[in-house]
Design an enzyme around this catalytic site. Structure first.
Site, PDB file in Angstrom:
ATOM      1  N   HIS A  57     -43.063 -15.963  29.249  1.00 26.49           N
ATOM      2  CA  HIS A  57     -43.567 -16.116  27.878  1.00 26.49           C
ATOM      3  C   HIS A  57     -43.417 -14.794  27.144  1.00 26.49           C
ATOM      4  CE1 HIS A  57     -47.198 -17.294  25.110  1.00 26.49           C
ATOM      5  NE2 HIS A  57     -46.053 -17.322  24.463  1.00 26.49           N
TER       6      HIS A  57
ATOM      7  N   LYS B 290     -50.904 -14.714  16.613  1.00 30.88           N
ATOM      8  CA  LYS B 290     -50.150 -13.637  17.268  1.00 30.88           C
ATOM      9  C   LYS B 290     -48.635 -13.732  17.119  1.00 30.88           C
ATOM     10  CE  LYS B 290     -50.366 -15.928  21.775  1.00 30.88           C
ATOM     11  NZ  LYS B 290     -51.572 -16.752  21.900  1.00 30.88           N
TER      12      LYS B 290
HETATM   13 FE    FE Z   1     -45.755 -17.444  22.316  1.00 26.15          FE
END
Ligand code: FE
Length: 129
Positions: free
Chosen positions: A50, A15
């Site tokens: 995050h 990702k």
């Molecule tokens: Fe990350």
């Protein structure tokens, strides 16, 4: 060297990899629309704790020894607010879009930074005909 810590992988299974989308061939002097996205196939979190902080895009003409930074975007809103983390009204998606006129063929290099998982990079060749 910092380059030891720049990671890359198949974007369909990881990702963090910035995915560069643009035409593979462009006429010299024509504007080339370029989009760079993190989380193309697998969404990356976008939370106060995050998130993707920035994407930068460089161009290296064929045979050149130095890269040219052609664009950069800071993603500054990740839900932080006086109410607490993730309670804010704004979350910036991690997509950079830009238009560039190239005079010669070369390679685009995208770099992205996750505040937890560090630096990631990918590349895409562009032919100027
Ligand atoms: Fe990350």
């Amino acid at each position: 060297m910092l380059s030891e810590f720049v990671k890359s992988a198949d974007w369909k299974s990881e990702k963090h990899v910035p995915v560069i989308e643009c035409a593979e061939t462009v006429k010299a002097g024509d504007a080339l629309a370029i989009a760079v996205t993190v989380g193309k196939e697998i969404a990356h979190p976008n939370t106060t704790n995050h998130h993707i902080s920035w994407i930068a895009l460089h161009f290296v003409p064929v045979g050149a020894k130095v890269s040219i930074e052609i664009g950069r975007c800071e993603f500054s809103a990740h839900g932080a607010s006086v109410e607490g983390p993730d309670k804010g009204p704004a979350f910036t998606d991690s997509t950079l879009t830009i238009r560039a006129k190239l005079a010669v063929s070369g390679t685009l290099y995208a770099t992205s930074f996750c505040n937890i998982h560090g630096l990631w990079s990918s590349e895409k060749a562009v032919v100027v005909a």
